[in-house]
Scaffold this motif. Sequence first.
Motif, PDB file in Angstrom:
ATOM      1  N   PHE A 104       0.846  -1.198   0.000  1.00  0.00           N
ATOM      2  CA  PHE A 104       0.000   0.000   0.000  1.00  0.00           C
ATOM      3  C   PHE A 104       0.878   1.243   0.000  1.00  0.00           C
ATOM      4  CE2 PHE A 104       0.585  -1.036   4.531  1.00  0.00           C
ATOM      5  CZ  PHE A 104       0.990   0.190   5.056  1.00  0.00           C
ATOM      6  N   VAL A 105       0.280   2.365  -0.378  1.00  0.00           N
ATOM      7  CA  VAL A 105       0.982   3.647  -0.389  1.00  0.00           C
ATOM      8  C   VAL A 105       1.081   4.145   1.054  1.00  0.00           C
ATOM      9  CG1 VAL A 105       0.967   6.032  -1.214  1.00  0.00           C
ATOM     10  CG2 VAL A 105       0.124   4.173  -2.704  1.00  0.00           C
ATOM     11  N   PRO A 106       2.282   4.323   1.590  1.00  0.00           N
ATOM     12  CA  PRO A 106       2.417   4.790   2.973  1.00  0.00           C
ATOM     13  C   PRO A 106       2.106   6.278   3.096  1.00  0.00           C
ATOM     14  CG  PRO A 106       4.575   4.552   1.959  1.00  0.00           C
ATOM     15  CD  PRO A 106       3.574   4.070   0.949  1.00  0.00           C
ATOM     16  N   ASN A 107       2.028   6.747   4.331  1.00  0.00           N
ATOM     17  CA  ASN A 107       1.860   8.192   4.519  1.00  0.00           C
ATOM     18  C   ASN A 107       3.228   8.871   4.434  1.00  0.00           C
ATOM     19  OD1 ASN A 107       3.110   8.000   7.121  1.00  0.00           O
ATOM     20  ND2 ASN A 107       1.141   7.457   8.031  1.00  0.00           N
ATOM     21  N   THR A 108       3.247  10.184   4.501  1.00  0.00           N
ATOM     22  CA  THR A 108       4.500  10.911   4.294  1.00  0.00           C
ATOM     23  C   THR A 108       5.456  10.795   5.475  1.00  0.00           C
ATOM     24  OG1 THR A 108       3.423  12.927   5.100  1.00  0.00           O
ATOM     25  CG2 THR A 108       3.454  12.566   2.707  1.00  0.00           C
ATOM     26  N   LEU A 113       7.391   2.124  10.990  1.00  0.00           N
ATOM     27  CA  LEU A 113       8.624   1.697  10.347  1.00  0.00           C
ATOM     28  C   LEU A 113       8.486   0.344   9.650  1.00  0.00           C
ATOM     29  CD1 LEU A 113      11.383   2.746  12.908  1.00  0.00           C
ATOM     30  CD2 LEU A 113      10.828   3.804  10.713  1.00  0.00           C
ATOM     31  N   LEU A 114       7.480  -0.463  10.023  1.00  0.00           N
ATOM     32  CA  LEU A 114       7.305  -1.764   9.386  1.00  0.00           C
ATOM     33  C   LEU A 114       7.171  -1.632   7.878  1.00  0.00           C
ATOM     34  CD1 LEU A 114       4.807  -3.651  11.734  1.00  0.00           C
ATOM     35  CD2 LEU A 114       7.206  -4.213  11.341  1.00  0.00           C
ATOM     36  N   CYS A 115       6.519  -0.588   7.421  1.00  0.00           N
ATOM     37  CA  CYS A 115       6.248  -0.422   5.993  1.00  0.00           C
ATOM     38  C   CYS A 115       6.962   0.792   5.407  1.00  0.00           C
ATOM     39  CB  CYS A 115       4.736  -0.324   5.752  1.00  0.00           C
ATOM     40  SG  CYS A 115       3.858  -1.842   6.214  1.00  0.00           S
ATOM     41  N   SER A 116       8.001   1.245   6.083  1.00  0.00           N
ATOM     42  CA  SER A 116       8.821   2.338   5.561  1.00  0.00           C
ATOM     43  C   SER A 116       9.894   1.774   4.650  1.00  0.00           C
ATOM     44  CB  SER A 116       9.481   3.107   6.709  1.00  0.00           C
ATOM     45  OG  SER A 116       8.505   3.659   7.555  1.00  0.00           O
ATOM     46  N   PRO A 117      10.380   2.557   3.688  1.00  0.00           N
ATOM     47  CA  PRO A 117      11.439   2.070   2.794  1.00  0.00           C
ATOM     48  C   PRO A 117      12.664   1.600   3.557  1.00  0.00           C
ATOM     49  CG  PRO A 117      10.543   4.145   1.989  1.00  0.00           C
ATOM     50  CD  PRO A 117       9.969   3.929   3.360  1.00  0.00           C
TER      51      PRO A 117
END
Length: 776
Positions: free
Chosen positions: A203-207, A353-357
């Motif tokens: 999914f698209v993460p938030n900023t 952070l789980l879904c951060s780059p």
Amino acid sequence: MKIISRRKLSALLLAVPSALMLAGCSSSDNEPSPPTAQKSNILFIVLDDLGLDQMTSYGYGGAVPPKTPTLTAIAKAGVQFRQAWAMPTCTPTRASFFTGRYPSSTNVLNAVVSTDLANSEISPYEVTLPKLLRTQGYTSALIGKMHLTGTDMGTAANLPYGHQTMWKLGWDYFDGYLDGAPFPIDTRAGLSTMAEGTYKCGFVPNTTMDRDNGADFGACYVATGSCESIVRGEGIATPGRSCMERGGIFDPGQSCQATPPGHLDFSAQNGYYTGEFVQSWADGRTSKTTATDPSARGYRSTMETDRAVAWAVQHDKDTPWMMSVGYSAIHAPLQVPPLSLISESTPGRNDNLLCSPASDIEGVPGQITALIDDHIITNLMVEAMDKEIGRLLVELNLATWNDDGTLNYQPEKTNTMVVVMGDNGTYVNSVKFTEPGRFDPTRAKGFAYQTGVSVPLLVAGPMVKEPGREIAHQVSSPDLYQLFAEIADADIAANVPDNRPVDAQPMLAYLTDPGQGPIRSLNFSEMGTNFTNPATTLKPQPCVVEAAATCFTIFPNKALCDDQGGIWYGVDSGLAQVPTEGFSQCGQVMSYRKSLDAGDQVDVLPDSQKAISDGDYKLVRLNRKTYSTDTASPLNATYLGNQNTDELYQIDMAVPNPTLDRSGSAIATGSPTITDALPAEPQQAYAKLKSEMDKRDQVASYNFQYDTLNCPGDGNRDGLVDQHDLNNWAELSQLNLNNGVAQSTWYDFNHDGKTDAADRAIIEASLGKACPPSPA
């Protein structure tokens, strides 16, 4: 609400023991309906890749256990078996549930992939469990994942009956998927304009999570074409995730348009949030639903529960039923579940952070960070599935929710037996290796060691006397065939041919008699190598799972290897000094890896693994390929032959930390057998276990060569080559999925991937032959 920091959580996951907290089941004025006089219904729930290490009700779960209040409630309301074994991988276990046979009795020896022959799938001539229960008036349904067959994906043809397969195997209704796992995560998040790998969680993460590619507002399109604008704010932390949880695709930073933009790809599969569902009915009708259909979009555990409830509520209340529900969780890919299924207090629920780059923890190596992430996501997925199992019980009117959200489950007031079992041990990076438990991730799913075969088995229902018990006696996955037959009062002996008795042992007495002694004297588990289609253009190539230090050649493409957390050494691996066409076998891979690191410990997955135990001692027999080493020219590494090894262990599934068959803990090892002198007790145990193991080897050899040597032409395994075989060949030779090209079936005796005139000639040459009996 207290939030555990990521650093503290990593410390807990890796090192710190925790106290064991078991959830109870409080009373409520709302109670399930009383049982009727008809035969008991049966609800069978299969958990995917969830081993004993995850279970707090057994005294394990690691330093940070997943929340499983529903499974704990079932255990407390029924019985749990401490020494329940599955097979090391999914298809062999699941086939044993429904045939009552060990893998070597059916040649379903490993998880079926597209390059396998139909000869390594359940035969339609087996007396499967739904066929057996039909003799007692039962209707049977199969929901979700069961992975009993090949698929209709790609160019391989190993699904002879197509979407009618489950109907041919006896089920009156099927609503699930044929492939072995959810598809890989779509790291483009459905946006064809984005590069693969942009959005690792689908999914698209938030900023806050991703300043470069994240978004705090945008348009959420669903498969029907409708759209809703979603903005980060009250109740919505990540609009892209919220959209995915609704089954949609998020167009970041955009407003809704009258027509969905062309770059939205609804055909793309996205891990646990899409599916490809096949349905079949008792009259032979079938249908298939892909990711472009709204009904195939949502969270897997939720969709599987919805489908189970939909079938059960419309079922004739006067007819007994058995419904088998296979949940996808916690099979790879590990993907965060919907927030609505996770408690606010669960560690990691709100971890951006789980879904951060870049999700590294300062001062912690990246490989360890990835392991921590896998453990966190595993916990979330287990909790989400547990919540959905609770909903399943409630919507089937078998339980109610208490005011505090806990489950009120009183199975004695229902007419349904509930059985829950894992299909194999937990997979590598999800294994709980800290106290309580300290299981072994290097010998997990895919191995016949304790971490790979010890699984939860819970049984509750009106037949259980003195609930809340734990049963220490050994049981094996084929025994469930016997248990379900006993519940339904179905006669196995009267329905299963005498020439092929089942391997299942009785179980019902454990439920009805609290004083019942051991029925099974020895436990057994095995896996091997399926028959492979020589005609397929998709050749398996090497994949290495570093966490297990294991190389294997099972997968035909990189995506499947990546999905298992592996490193691909096949075509287009992208690795330096690896040929574009890739390596063809693990000997080349091991030579290549040793050229980079002389101390590399990766070994070959055994071709065959068998384990047998008396409950105290355990014999593991491995047969694996050996190769020469050529670090200068890895392509020159050659196959030297197979080597057999016996390993004897002492085991004890104690709490809090069991005695496991870890590397280096064997009492003795030997190739091909143990010849060292041992103390009297282990020597006596080895002699007994070896004798039984030798018998199982003979059975395996007999069945593996049945088509080609022992009884060529007897495709239905009735012990006689006759007109029935000619009739069956005539039917199967006309089936095709590839524009009229003959395909693999159970009558492909020469194992060339085709059922054709050559196979008919084999039948005719043996016509009238009575087959030699199995050695056991």
